[in-house]
Design an enzyme around this catalytic site. Structure first.
Site, PDB file in Angstrom:
ATOM      1  N   LYS A  10      27.610  27.298 -15.956  1.00 17.21           N
ATOM      2  CA  LYS A  10      28.267  28.243 -16.859  1.00 17.21           C
ATOM      3  C   LYS A  10      28.945  27.456 -17.967  1.00 17.21           C
ATOM      4  O   LYS A  10      29.225  26.257 -17.830  1.00 17.21           O
ATOM      5  CB  LYS A  10      29.300  29.101 -16.117  1.00 17.21           C
ATOM      6  N   THR A 102      29.525  17.208 -12.085  1.00 15.59           N
ATOM      7  CA  THR A 102      30.863  17.721 -11.766  1.00 15.59           C
ATOM      8  C   THR A 102      31.843  17.139 -12.782  1.00 15.59           C
ATOM      9  O   THR A 102      31.506  16.223 -13.530  1.00 15.59           O
ATOM     10  CB  THR A 102      31.276  17.322 -10.338  1.00 15.59           C
ATOM     11  N   GLN A 103      33.049  17.687 -12.809  1.00 19.45           N
ATOM     12  CA  GLN A 103      34.088  17.277 -13.765  1.00 19.45           C
ATOM     13  C   GLN A 103      33.558  17.327 -15.199  1.00 19.45           C
ATOM     14  O   GLN A 103      33.812  16.447 -16.007  1.00 19.45           O
ATOM     15  CB  GLN A 103      34.610  15.876 -13.438  1.00 19.45           C
ATOM     16  N   ALA A 104      32.786  18.384 -15.476  1.00 17.18           N
ATOM     17  CA  ALA A 104      32.188  18.527 -16.804  1.00 17.18           C
ATOM     18  C   ALA A 104      32.504  19.884 -17.428  1.00 17.18           C
ATOM     19  O   ALA A 104      32.108  20.159 -18.553  1.00 17.18           O
ATOM     20  CB  ALA A 104      30.674  18.340 -16.708  1.00 17.18           C
ATOM     21  N   GLY A 105      33.187  20.772 -16.672  1.00 21.60           N
ATOM     22  CA  GLY A 105      33.494  22.099 -17.215  1.00 21.60           C
ATOM     23  C   GLY A 105      32.338  23.070 -17.111  1.00 21.60           C
ATOM     24  O   GLY A 105      32.309  24.097 -17.780  1.00 21.60           O
ATOM     25  N   LEU A 106      31.364  22.745 -16.245  1.00 26.46           N
ATOM     26  CA  LEU A 106      30.157  23.573 -16.119  1.00 26.46           C
ATOM     27  C   LEU A 106      30.093  24.322 -14.790  1.00 26.46           C
ATOM     28  O   LEU A 106      29.143  25.047 -14.528  1.00 26.46           O
ATOM     29  CB  LEU A 106      28.907  22.691 -16.267  1.00 26.46           C
ATOM     30  N   SER A 110      31.095  24.523  -7.818  1.00 28.53           N
ATOM     31  CA  SER A 110      31.207  25.983  -7.623  1.00 28.53           C
ATOM     32  C   SER A 110      29.862  26.672  -7.784  1.00 28.53           C
ATOM     33  O   SER A 110      29.583  27.682  -7.152  1.00 28.53           O
ATOM     34  CB  SER A 110      32.181  26.586  -8.641  1.00 28.53           C
ATOM     35  N   ASP A 143      36.064  28.990 -10.013  1.00 27.23           N
ATOM     36  CA  ASP A 143      34.845  29.428 -10.716  1.00 27.23           C
ATOM     37  C   ASP A 143      33.795  30.028  -9.789  1.00 27.23           C
ATOM     38  O   ASP A 143      32.807  30.589 -10.262  1.00 27.23           O
ATOM     39  CB  ASP A 143      34.175  28.238 -11.432  1.00 27.23           C
TER      40      ASP A 143
END
Length: 268
Positions: A10, A102-106, A110, A143
């Site tokens: 997302k 991960t840790q990318a805001g995507l 989740s 998320d």
């Protein structure tokens, strides 16, 4: 039994912080699914014993999929599901082809957890309601419920776990993601560095705005309150961001950016 399904990341079209409540920040956000090259592929099989395989960047106990399964077991027990149903979760072989960082805001972890909860409910025909799945998802991570919902565009409120379908022309095939290699943003550090500039009071208006209108009206700073603190806490991200054109927007607490795909020549 073998089931294989794909899960997609997302992006946050906008993310506005309302205020801090307890240890966490209340927010409003528009989350959109992005169906482009980036996806995870999850395979679920019946086996003799439980296994979870994939290129994960954390210990098993901290893995979102593992957490989701423990929460699911407890939930099924609380609903008096039979012992054999609950035991069937102990003989699943789950394998993830992990591509979403991960840790990318995507929605990295989740994505997988939400997809797994949704699909297990379908595979085993438990007939759990969306609300029941959401109650588990919110225990996994903020998320997760977006990915359980299977919606293409949603308004997220509270801490990001309250999800409502947003009716609009989906942007899932019109967006592309740029996730910088080896640049990771700690959500915790970014939120800690966030300093409210003014009291945000236009939540209702923002939640009505079509996503395309947001992207055509505002720049990345205006859409995402976490961009400034993310740049403050991460020099590598700051260097990358300074080179990006205005058409790029920032997702979540970073480190990924996204944009509308450039129009192809010849009207394709």
């Amino acid at each position: 039994m073998t089931h294989v399904f794909e899960v997609y990341p997302k992006v946050n079209i906008f993310l506005k912080i309302l205020h801090k409540e307890g240890a966490y920040h209340k927010l409003i956000s528009r989350m959109c699914l992005v169906k482009d090259k980036l996806k995870d592929i999850i395979s679920v099989k019946s086996a003799l014993s439980f296994s979870l395989k994939g290129d994960f960047d954390c210990p098993l106990e901290e893995n979102s999929l593992f957490k989701a399964l423990q929460i699911l077991k407890n939930f099924l027990k609380s609903k008096n599901f039979s012992h054999s149903v609950i035991k069937s979760l102990d003989t699943l072989a789950i394998e993830v082809e992990k591509n979403i960082p991960t840790q990318a805001g995507l929605g990295g972890g989740s994505t997988d957890a939400g997809g797994l909860l949704y699909h297990l409910n379908q595979i085993f025909d438990w007939r759990l309601s969306l609300e029941e799945l959401y109650s588990m998802g919110s225990l996994v991570g903020a998320d997760t419920n977006f990915f359980i919902s299977q919606y293409k565009s949603t308004n997220a409120t509270s801490y990001g776990e309250v999800i409502e379908n947003f009716e609009e022309e989906p942007l899932e095939n019109r967006l592309e993601i740029y996730a910088p290699n080896h640049v990771f943003c700690s959500t915790k550090a970014v939120y800690q560095a966030y300093k409210p500039e003014t009291c945000f009071s236009q939540a209702k208006e923002w939640l009505k705005k079509p996503s395309l209108e947001c992207l055509k009206t505002y720049d990345r700073n205006g859409l995402n309150d976490l961009l400034k603190p993310a740049l403050l806490t991460n020099q590598a991200l700051k260097d990358i961001e300074s080179e990006l054109g205005k058409e790029w927007f920032f997702s979540g607490s970073g480190s990924a950016f996204f944009r509308l795909k450039p129009m192809q020549k010849g009207g394709e």
